[in-house]
Design a protein around this motif. Structure first.
Motif, PDB file in Angstrom:
ATOM      1  N   LEU A 138      15.581 -52.053  39.928  1.00 42.99           N
ATOM      2  CA  LEU A 138      15.838 -50.896  40.775  1.00 42.99           C
ATOM      3  C   LEU A 138      14.669 -50.576  41.696  1.00 42.99           C
ATOM      4  O   LEU A 138      13.532 -50.962  41.453  1.00 42.99           O
ATOM      5  CB  LEU A 138      16.146 -49.676  39.904  1.00 42.99           C
ATOM      6  N   LYS A 139      14.984 -49.841  42.767  1.00 39.88           N
ATOM      7  CA  LYS A 139      13.965 -49.280  43.646  1.00 39.88           C
ATOM      8  C   LYS A 139      13.533 -47.927  43.085  1.00 39.88           C
ATOM      9  O   LYS A 139      14.222 -47.341  42.255  1.00 39.88           O
ATOM     10  CB  LYS A 139      14.541 -49.053  45.048  1.00 39.88           C
ATOM     11  N   GLN A 140      12.415 -47.422  43.591  1.00 38.46           N
ATOM     12  CA  GLN A 140      11.970 -46.109  43.126  1.00 38.46           C
ATOM     13  C   GLN A 140      12.985 -45.034  43.511  1.00 38.46           C
ATOM     14  O   GLN A 140      13.171 -44.060  42.783  1.00 38.46           O
ATOM     15  CB  GLN A 140      10.600 -45.749  43.710  1.00 38.46           C
ATOM     16  N   HIS A 151      12.524 -42.505  25.919  1.00 40.51           N
ATOM     17  CA  HIS A 151      11.114 -42.803  26.220  1.00 40.51           C
ATOM     18  C   HIS A 151      10.965 -44.087  27.016  1.00 40.51           C
ATOM     19  O   HIS A 151      10.219 -44.157  27.997  1.00 40.51           O
ATOM     20  CB  HIS A 151      10.276 -42.949  24.934  1.00 40.51           C
ATOM     21  N   VAL A 152      11.656 -45.143  26.576  1.00 44.38           N
ATOM     22  CA  VAL A 152      11.466 -46.462  27.187  1.00 44.38           C
ATOM     23  C   VAL A 152      12.120 -46.521  28.567  1.00 44.38           C
ATOM     24  O   VAL A 152      11.611 -47.187  29.471  1.00 44.38           O
ATOM     25  CB  VAL A 152      11.995 -47.565  26.250  1.00 44.38           C
ATOM     26  N   HIS A 153      13.228 -45.816  28.759  1.00 39.87           N
ATOM     27  CA  HIS A 153      13.808 -45.739  30.101  1.00 39.87           C
ATOM     28  C   HIS A 153      12.802 -45.125  31.073  1.00 39.87           C
ATOM     29  O   HIS A 153      12.665 -45.577  32.210  1.00 39.87           O
ATOM     30  CB  HIS A 153      15.076 -44.896  30.094  1.00 39.87           C
ATOM     31  N   ALA A 154      12.095 -44.091  30.618  1.00 37.76           N
ATOM     32  CA  ALA A 154      11.082 -43.452  31.459  1.00 37.76           C
ATOM     33  C   ALA A 154       9.962 -44.431  31.796  1.00 37.76           C
ATOM     34  O   ALA A 154       9.528 -44.533  32.951  1.00 37.76           O
ATOM     35  CB  ALA A 154      10.523 -42.215  30.754  1.00 37.76           C
ATOM     36  N   LEU A 155       9.496 -45.164  30.799  1.00 41.81           N
ATOM     37  CA  LEU A 155       8.419 -46.132  31.030  1.00 41.81           C
ATOM     38  C   LEU A 155       8.864 -47.237  31.991  1.00 41.81           C
ATOM     39  O   LEU A 155       8.125 -47.614  32.904  1.00 41.81           O
ATOM     40  CB  LEU A 155       7.966 -46.742  29.705  1.00 41.81           C
ATOM     41  N   SER A 156      10.076 -47.758  31.792  1.00 39.30           N
ATOM     42  CA  SER A 156      10.577 -48.814  32.670  1.00 39.30           C
ATOM     43  C   SER A 156      10.722 -48.325  34.104  1.00 39.30           C
ATOM     44  O   SER A 156      10.515 -49.089  35.049  1.00 39.30           O
ATOM     45  CB  SER A 156      11.938 -49.320  32.175  1.00 39.30           C
ATOM     46  N   LYS A 157      11.040 -47.036  34.280  1.00 44.31           N
ATOM     47  CA  LYS A 157      11.216 -46.480  35.633  1.00 44.31           C
ATOM     48  C   LYS A 157       9.884 -46.191  36.300  1.00 44.31           C
ATOM     49  O   LYS A 157       9.850 -45.837  37.479  1.00 44.31           O
ATOM     50  CB  LYS A 157      12.065 -45.206  35.561  1.00 44.31           C
ATOM     51  N   SER A 182      10.719 -34.956  23.364  1.00 42.45           N
ATOM     52  CA  SER A 182      11.220 -36.312  23.206  1.00 42.45           C
ATOM     53  C   SER A 182      12.545 -36.569  23.917  1.00 42.45           C
ATOM     54  O   SER A 182      12.744 -37.611  24.530  1.00 42.45           O
ATOM     55  CB  SER A 182      11.382 -36.630  21.719  1.00 42.45           C
ATOM     56  N   MET A 183      13.470 -35.620  23.865  1.00 41.90           N
ATOM     57  CA  MET A 183      14.833 -35.883  24.330  1.00 41.90           C
ATOM     58  C   MET A 183      15.096 -35.494  25.772  1.00 41.90           C
ATOM     59  O   MET A 183      16.209 -35.668  26.263  1.00 41.90           O
ATOM     60  CB  MET A 183      15.830 -35.151  23.424  1.00 41.90           C
ATOM     61  N   HIS A 184      14.081 -34.975  26.469  1.00 41.81           N
ATOM     62  CA  HIS A 184      14.327 -34.446  27.818  1.00 41.81           C
ATOM     63  C   HIS A 184      13.276 -34.920  28.814  1.00 41.81           C
ATOM     64  O   HIS A 184      12.713 -34.122  29.561  1.00 41.81           O
ATOM     65  CB  HIS A 184      14.370 -32.920  27.781  1.00 41.81           C
ATOM     66  N   MET A 185      13.023 -36.221  28.858  1.00 47.34           N
ATOM     67  CA  MET A 185      12.099 -36.763  29.851  1.00 47.34           C
ATOM     68  C   MET A 185      12.700 -36.578  31.246  1.00 47.34           C
ATOM     69  O   MET A 185      13.897 -36.773  31.453  1.00 47.34           O
ATOM     70  CB  MET A 185      11.845 -38.244  29.597  1.00 47.34           C
ATOM     71  N   PHE A 186      11.850 -36.223  32.199  1.00 46.09           N
ATOM     72  CA  PHE A 186      12.310 -36.025  33.574  1.00 46.09           C
ATOM     73  C   PHE A 186      11.144 -36.298  34.508  1.00 46.09           C
ATOM     74  O   PHE A 186       9.999 -35.944  34.204  1.00 46.09           O
ATOM     75  CB  PHE A 186      12.811 -34.587  33.778  1.00 46.09           C
ATOM     76  N   SER A 187      11.426 -36.938  35.639  1.00 44.42           N
ATOM     77  CA  SER A 187      10.395 -37.144  36.651  1.00 44.42           C
ATOM     78  C   SER A 187      11.049 -37.219  38.016  1.00 44.42           C
ATOM     79  O   SER A 187      11.741 -38.190  38.338  1.00 44.42           O
ATOM     80  CB  SER A 187       9.603 -38.430  36.386  1.00 44.42           C
ATOM     81  N   LEU A 192      13.848 -40.213  37.690  1.00 42.16           N
ATOM     82  CA  LEU A 192      14.383 -40.183  36.330  1.00 42.16           C
ATOM     83  C   LEU A 192      14.998 -38.801  36.167  1.00 42.16           C
ATOM     84  O   LEU A 192      14.280 -37.800  36.037  1.00 42.16           O
ATOM     85  CB  LEU A 192      13.277 -40.419  35.296  1.00 42.16           C
ATOM     86  N   ILE A 193      16.308 -38.741  36.210  1.00 38.80           N
ATOM     87  CA  ILE A 193      16.976 -37.440  36.268  1.00 38.80           C
ATOM     88  C   ILE A 193      17.022 -36.781  34.903  1.00 38.80           C
ATOM     89  O   ILE A 193      17.308 -35.600  34.785  1.00 38.80           O
ATOM     90  CB  ILE A 193      18.385 -37.596  36.876  1.00 38.80           C
ATOM     91  N   GLY A 194      16.716 -37.515  33.879  1.00 40.54           N
ATOM     92  CA  GLY A 194      16.550 -36.832  32.610  1.00 40.54           C
ATOM     93  C   GLY A 194      17.098 -37.570  31.411  1.00 40.54           C
ATOM     94  O   GLY A 194      17.984 -38.410  31.519  1.00 40.54           O
TER      95      GLY A 194
END
Length: 436
Positions: A138-140, A151-157, A182-187, A192-194
């Motif tokens: 994916l692109k940014q 967690h890992v989806h956030a790191l991969s993104k 832990s369950m609500h990563m967002f950036s 990363l929509i969440g």
């Protein structure tokens, strides 16, 4: 039939069903090389048109079972470089991302048991091939919507390990300033929509993000807006209403979205075979007129090949794809789960198919990397994870005033008083309430 008789009949059916499930899983566990390892590995179809039903015209979308298709492309250890599925640079990127995910989650387990993290923590060990296989394409500007296992989806993104670990520690330096956990990563920066704690609730959000991309391209005429959205969710979600509603809407409007089912065969302690009338989730795609794909989610190269096709379709405006990645989590549902429901033989079978070990073996045998190069990446990631822990531990706690933010419309929370001042600035604001 009396209520007692009906209850007895239902319990008998449940007992027979559960015994059948355990028997089927144990049978598969004893034959790791069997072609029946994956539930959806039926015919090796590749973009075959769906037949019409009851004389009604259907779209020419395809039903795809991809588990064996990519396998045919997979080169042997002695093949020439021209036949490889990935370049050396791509392979090293995939390997580093998967090692980061695994090492980070292992460290999370340590920190949780040391009392550094609170609440439920769901680890991703074993499923790394799915996150890496999709997100590294994916692109940014592309969006990712995750679950409670995020967690890992956030790191991969691309969210820095420091920010993710700080969020898990509940610190101000976290990607959500310690308020998500832990369950609500967002950036916002990384789109990363969440992470979403309730199953299925992220799918409508992802569908909306995909609609945004389509609207920008077709209505606002923004040049170069080919952004796509990837929605991750588990097998347990696929019997929920939001899933079906959003498949319909996405296909109706040809939205640029990929629905990725991370089918790890268990919804907490409920076997997928026991809970779903037809365990082949990918078939639900063609039911709505979109391609449905089943892929070996323990093989990052197979996942990546399918992801390329699905992402490409979305970027070209050809609509959504449903991808079922059959994978397995190596730990319990959460770190509070003793993991006593799954058979040891089943767990051993999937442990032998570790996606990280498989990629390492492929790269060495294909002469894409040496053992020394991969060990250097392992060492680098160990240092990154250690640094993330030290950074998170030393970071400050969020200020008490932050608790009032993001609750009401005003930026400080709890409204503005008659005198025009924020209520939370009134010295008597917390009088008579418990200290936080």
């Amino acid at each position: 039939m009396s209520a007692a008789s009906l209850s007895s009949a239902i319990n008998a059916i449940r007992s027979a069903s559960f015994a059948h499930d355990r028997s089927a899983l144990a049978s598969n566990a004893g034959h790791p090389s069997s072609s029946s390892v994956f539930l959806g590995s039926t015919a090796g179809l590749r973009f075959n048109p769906i037949s019409s039903s009851a004389g009604r015209p259907r779209s020419s979308a395809a039903a795809v079972a991809a588990s064996n298709v990519v396998k045919e492309k997979q080169p042997k250890s002695s093949v020439s470089g021209s036949n490889l599925l990935i370049t050396k640079e791509e392979g090293l990127e995939l390997y580093e991302d998967m090692v980061l995910g695994r090492a980070f989650e292992d460290m999370c387990a340590q920190m949780y048991y040391r009392g550094k993290m609170f609440g439920f923590v769901h680890l991703y060990n074993g499923q790394e091939a799915v996150s890496t296989g999709f997100i590294k394409l994916l692109k940014q500007e592309d969006s990712v919507v995750s679950t409670y296992r995020d967690h890992v989806h956030a790191l991969s993104k691309g969210v820095p390990a420091r920010q993710v670990m700080s969020e898990l520690f509940g610190k101000e330096a976290g990607c959500c300033r310690g308020q998500g956990g832990s369950m609500h990563m967002f950036s916002k920066e990384h789109n990363l929509i969440g992470g979403f704690a309730f199953i299925g609730e992220g799918i409508p959000i992802a569908t909306g993000a995909a609609f945004t991309s389509k609207y920008k391209r077709e209505v606002l005429k923004e040049e170069g807006c080919d952004h796509v959205t990837v929605a991750f969710f588990g097998d347990g979600t696929c019997n929920n209403g939001q899933f079906f509603e959003c498949l319909n809407m996405a296909q109706l409007w040809k939205l640029p979205i990929i629905f990725v089912v991370e089918n790890n065969l268990w919804a907490i302690g409920m076997s997928h075979l026991r809970a779903t009338s037809d365990p082949q989730i990918w078939k639900k795609g063609p039911a709505f007129g979109m391609p449905g794909v089943h892929v070996d989610g323990m093989d990052v190269l197979k996942v990546r090949e399918v992801a390329k096709e699905a992402v490409g379709r979305a970027r070209r405006g050809e609509g959504p794809t449903l991808v079922e990645c059959e994978t397995y989590r190596f730990r319990g549902h959460s770190l509070a789960d003793p993991d006593e429901l799954r058979e040891p033989a089943e767990k051993a079978k999937y442990a032998a198919r570790d996606p990280l070990a498989a990629l390492k073996k492929y790269m060495i045998e294909s002469k894409l990397a040496s053992e020394a190069e991969l060990k250097a990446i392992d060492k680098k990631i160990d240092e990154v994870v250690e640094d993330a822990v030290e950074f998170a531990d030393a970071s400050p706690q969020p200020p008490r005033s932050q608790l009032l933010e993001n609750v009401f419309a005003d930026p400080k929370g709890f409204g503005i008083g008659p005198d025009g001042r924020y209520r939370c600035e009134d010295p008597n604001f917390t009088a008579g309430t418990a200290k936080v």
